[in-house]
Scaffold this motif. Sequence first.
Motif: not given
Length: 442
Positions: A120-128
């Motif tokens: 899930l961390e890889t799906l998050a946008a930078p800062g998201g």
Amino acid sequence: MKRKVAAILAADIVGFSRLIAEDEDGTLQQLASYRNVLDDFVTHHGGRVFNTAGDSIMCEFDSAVEATRTAIDIQDYMRAQNLPSAPNKRVRFRIGISVGEVVERQDDLLGMAVNIAARLETLAAPGGICLSRAVHEAVSGHIAVPFVDIGERQVKNIPFPVHAFAIPGPDAAIPLDPQRSSLRTPAMSTLVLASACLIVLVGAGGLVSQDQPSRPMDLLTAEAGILRPVQQSAQTLLLPTNPIEAFSGLVQRGGQIDDPHSAPGLYHNALLLEAKGESIGAHRAYYTLARMGLEFVDPHLRYAALVRAHEGRFIARQVYAELNEDVPTRATALVHALQFDGAERKARLIAFIKEHPGYAPAYFFLAEEHSEDRAESLQTAQDRRIEHAALAEFLKAHDEGRLIPFFLNQSIAADWVEQAHERHARLALSGESVAAIPVLEP
């Protein structure tokens, strides 16, 4: 092996290899400094760090709510730290959170929940922040932040699709999947439609039409310091016709407002949170209000003071430079000028008054700049004349009813007026004359 259910937070720095290649020593020093603060956030919310590898950390929590609050605190903190840095020098995290059964082996944790958090961390946008569906169900009724359903995603080494939700930060886009562009969720469809309508809903003034198309994430609602797509019905976003009276009513009623959707509600909550020492919550409420594009000066002054107290004057200056560029108002321009010192502050105030002579609060600050307290033993006759003239202009605006519209909290305006009367009378006794001053000059 011991099995248990835990909430897992996975965080990773965006572009860490590039940052190391460009400035290894500086990046490692930054990382060490940030890790200390991040560890404090984790501990404060009852979690623990159980694994680290270079630029990534894995944390365990008993509560999905506390894990999510930690993630929000981390992203808020990193955003403030990054303000003075050039875009290519900023250290930004992606964060993923899942919940499920894990296996404890010594101090480490293993299991599907750990693997899903990392993906899930890889799906998050930078800062998201990106959450699993189970986490979203656990926290959505407890944390007043926007959640965007990004649907089911196929991620590496997980045999089934993971249904994910995003919490985008102020500068983070929603992590759209280009392969799923025809499978938009209702939230995404609303986002695209709202972008085309060219309308921004703001907290105290109804509808403000835009001359230029807005980016989707520029459509604001009063939520926890974060931009989000407009998803509410028109009834949900009914705004007070008289925000000053609305704020006064909230003060008289007391108590914190759940999920505020207006400038008075956000300001009321921010003041309560600040009084309780919950600076992160107060920061979030002030920031949301600050981005509404309103002309009230008192919330901006309180927000700038909060940032200065916790991050220093330089960061406060950067915050208001950004606000004045993104949502320029006379209030943001004035408070930005006040973040400077000495001669530059005074010059910016005078320039502001020449450009915006009708913004009455500015005259109070100009008088203060030339007062005995500021000038100390160096106050000259010219300083006293300018102070007297600025106070006279301020009081004239009050007498004509032109001061009230710039304060949500009228008790602050009343206090300023009382101070201005006292100082003006004292200067008059010294023989200074307003009529003797043709213009306000430094």
